[in-house]
Design a protein around this motif. Sequence first.
Motif, PDB file in Angstrom:
ATOM      1  N   VAL A   1       4.228  -4.188   6.783  1.00 55.67           N
ATOM      2  CA  VAL A   1       3.226  -5.001   7.405  1.00 55.67           C
ATOM      3  C   VAL A   1       2.782  -6.246   6.569  1.00 55.67           C
ATOM      4  O   VAL A   1       2.467  -6.130   5.356  1.00 55.67           O
ATOM      5  CB  VAL A   1       2.084  -4.252   7.603  1.00 55.67           C
ATOM      6  N   PHE A   2       3.050  -7.459   7.076  1.00 57.60           N
ATOM      7  CA  PHE A   2       2.252  -8.501   6.278  1.00 57.60           C
ATOM      8  C   PHE A   2       0.912  -8.691   6.766  1.00 57.60           C
ATOM      9  O   PHE A   2       0.663  -9.001   8.211  1.00 57.60           O
ATOM     10  CB  PHE A   2       3.196  -9.893   6.504  1.00 57.60           C
ATOM     11  N   LEU A   3      -0.141  -8.752   5.682  1.00 65.57           N
ATOM     12  CA  LEU A   3      -1.537  -8.614   6.232  1.00 65.57           C
ATOM     13  C   LEU A   3      -2.286  -9.643   5.344  1.00 65.57           C
ATOM     14  O   LEU A   3      -2.398  -9.606   4.252  1.00 65.57           O
ATOM     15  CB  LEU A   3      -1.835  -7.179   5.690  1.00 65.57           C
TER      16      LEU A   3
ATOM     17  N   LYS B   1      -3.018   8.596   7.731  1.00 68.25           N
ATOM     18  CA  LYS B   1      -1.771   8.591   6.953  1.00 68.25           C
ATOM     19  C   LYS B   1      -1.072   7.207   7.162  1.00 68.25           C
ATOM     20  O   LYS B   1      -0.935   6.861   8.059  1.00 68.25           O
ATOM     21  CB  LYS B   1      -0.907   9.884   7.171  1.00 68.25           C
ATOM     22  N   VAL B   2      -0.518   6.734   6.047  1.00 64.26           N
ATOM     23  CA  VAL B   2      -0.195   5.512   6.044  1.00 64.26           C
ATOM     24  C   VAL B   2       1.420   5.511   5.645  1.00 64.26           C
ATOM     25  O   VAL B   2       1.796   6.025   4.546  1.00 64.26           O
ATOM     26  CB  VAL B   2      -0.656   4.311   5.090  1.00 64.26           C
ATOM     27  N   ASN B   3       2.213   5.098   6.708  1.00 67.48           N
ATOM     28  CA  ASN B   3       3.829   5.439   6.556  1.00 67.48           C
ATOM     29  C   ASN B   3       4.618   4.121   6.634  1.00 67.48           C
ATOM     30  O   ASN B   3       5.723   4.088   6.658  1.00 67.48           O
ATOM     31  CB  ASN B   3       4.042   6.104   7.701  1.00 67.48           C
ATOM     32  N   PHE B   4       3.648   2.756   6.152  1.00 65.70           N
ATOM     33  CA  PHE B   4       4.212   1.747   5.952  1.00 65.70           C
ATOM     34  C   PHE B   4       3.904   1.139   4.751  1.00 65.70           C
ATOM     35  O   PHE B   4       3.094   1.297   4.200  1.00 65.70           O
ATOM     36  CB  PHE B   4       4.019   0.984   7.162  1.00 65.70           C
ATOM     37  N   GLU B   5       4.745   0.201   4.290  1.00 66.87           N
ATOM     38  CA  GLU B   5       4.421  -0.579   3.037  1.00 66.87           C
ATOM     39  C   GLU B   5       3.693  -1.965   3.409  1.00 66.87           C
ATOM     40  O   GLU B   5       3.654  -2.347   4.910  1.00 66.87           O
ATOM     41  CB  GLU B   5       5.611  -0.974   2.367  1.00 66.87           C
ATOM     42  N   THR B   6       2.999  -2.534   2.621  1.00 66.90           N
ATOM     43  CA  THR B   6       2.135  -3.673   3.008  1.00 66.90           C
ATOM     44  C   THR B   6       2.364  -4.839   1.874  1.00 66.90           C
ATOM     45  O   THR B   6       2.486  -4.419   0.557  1.00 66.90           O
ATOM     46  CB  THR B   6       0.548  -3.138   2.988  1.00 66.90           C
ATOM     47  N   ILE B   7       2.546  -5.992   2.375  1.00 69.37           N
ATOM     48  CA  ILE B   7       2.379  -7.172   1.430  1.00 69.37           C
ATOM     49  C   ILE B   7       1.306  -7.968   2.034  1.00 69.37           C
ATOM     50  O   ILE B   7       1.262  -8.231   3.055  1.00 69.37           O
ATOM     51  CB  ILE B   7       3.663  -7.967   1.605  1.00 69.37           C
ATOM     52  N   PHE B   8       0.107  -8.163   1.144  1.00 68.95           N
ATOM     53  CA  PHE B   8      -0.609  -8.870   1.554  1.00 68.95           C
ATOM     54  C   PHE B   8      -0.449 -10.280   1.449  1.00 68.95           C
ATOM     55  O   PHE B   8      -0.051 -10.709   0.533  1.00 68.95           O
ATOM     56  CB  PHE B   8      -2.030  -8.548   0.507  1.00 68.95           C
ATOM     57  N   ILE B   9      -1.244 -10.921   2.021  1.00 65.05           N
ATOM     58  CA  ILE B   9      -1.298 -12.483   2.274  1.00 65.05           C
ATOM     59  C   ILE B   9      -2.518 -12.933   1.811  1.00 65.05           C
ATOM     60  O   ILE B   9      -3.552 -12.811   2.710  1.00 65.05           O
ATOM     61  CB  ILE B   9      -0.544 -13.200   3.673  1.00 65.05           C
ATOM     62  N   THR B  10      -2.777 -13.940   1.155  1.00 64.01           N
ATOM     63  CA  THR B  10      -3.997 -14.428   0.525  1.00 64.01           C
ATOM     64  C   THR B  10      -4.069 -15.757  -0.168  1.00 64.01           C
ATOM     65  O   THR B  10      -3.153 -16.044  -0.747  1.00 64.01           O
ATOM     66  CB  THR B  10      -4.935 -13.055  -0.272  1.00 64.01           C
ATOM     67  N   ALA B  11      -5.331 -16.330   0.443  1.00 64.91           N
ATOM     68  CA  ALA B  11      -5.691 -17.655  -0.540  1.00 64.91           C
ATOM     69  C   ALA B  11      -6.196 -16.915  -1.661  1.00 64.91           C
ATOM     70  O   ALA B  11      -6.530 -15.803  -1.776  1.00 64.91           O
ATOM     71  CB  ALA B  11      -6.707 -18.482   0.331  1.00 64.91           C
ATOM     72  N   TYR B  12      -6.286 -17.748  -2.832  1.00 64.65           N
ATOM     73  CA  TYR B  12      -6.643 -17.185  -4.097  1.00 64.65           C
ATOM     74  C   TYR B  12      -8.059 -16.632  -4.261  1.00 64.65           C
ATOM     75  O   TYR B  12      -9.018 -17.189  -3.686  1.00 64.65           O
ATOM     76  CB  TYR B  12      -6.355 -18.288  -5.268  1.00 64.65           C
ATOM     77  N   SER B  13      -8.026 -15.383  -4.607  1.00 64.91           N
ATOM     78  CA  SER B  13      -9.297 -14.592  -4.680  1.00 64.91           C
ATOM     79  C   SER B  13      -9.131 -13.604  -5.825  1.00 64.91           C
ATOM     80  O   SER B  13      -8.459 -12.630  -5.777  1.00 64.91           O
ATOM     81  CB  SER B  13      -9.882 -13.844  -3.669  1.00 64.91           C
TER      82      SER B  13
END
Length: 249
Positions: free
Chosen positions: A53-55, A73-85
């Motif tokens: 998931v791209f989040l 239960k989380v069965n997926f990997e996550t890549i976060f998308i963000t402006a700088y914080s």
Amino acid sequence: MIKTVIIDDEVNAQNLLEKTLHKYFPHKFNITAKCRSVDAGVIAIQTYEPDLVFLDIQMPEKNGFELFRYFDKVNFETIFITAYSKYAIDAIRRSALDYILKPINHVDLAQAIKRFESKSEHSFAQKKLSLLLENLNVNDQNTSKIAFPTTEGFEFIHSNQILYCKAESNYCKVKRIDGIEKLTARTLKFVEEILPPHFIRIHKSYVLNLNFVVRYNKSNKEVEVTNGEKLPVSFRKEEEFLNAVLQNQ
């Protein structure tokens, strides 16, 4: 193919990510859904059971972190998308999770995907995300918990339990106040960057928790810590170390 869900309230950002994935990683990603809110993302994840998931973090109504409260239960990997914080990024990195900054470029994206593909610790997804939520809810970042990658998986340690960290070639040894040592699969430089502000580099091989300083011998350039060990302070780091000790009182 990698089943993927994109969650971002900006349609242009969704489309840019989709086009970049298809251009630089053809036939690798199956984008099953693009969502503009946390609520829509929850439904898409429940429906399609993605691998990745791209989040986006900053979204109206609910931020991206709230997504995980809907899953036992989380069965997926996550890549976060963000402006700088800085606060959010520090919490993400301390939890051994991944992120890319907006505007997205294919180099950063490729590195994040490479890290995703090299992961074999999918069983740790739930633990890492739980740690992220815990760290986000802690007002004092000095008491945050950090996920240190090891050869076996991850070691989760409260920062206030760490006495010092020592470079061991391309690895790093974490010494706890109870005497236990853990070897992490990261360099001292990487570890230094995710530690709270009361940790300071005193030598090319050492990062020290200032809360456990007992005394400093200026003639020998050695600092004694609470367990009786004496660590070297380099000439170049001495002034910075002494100033940090005074400010930490």
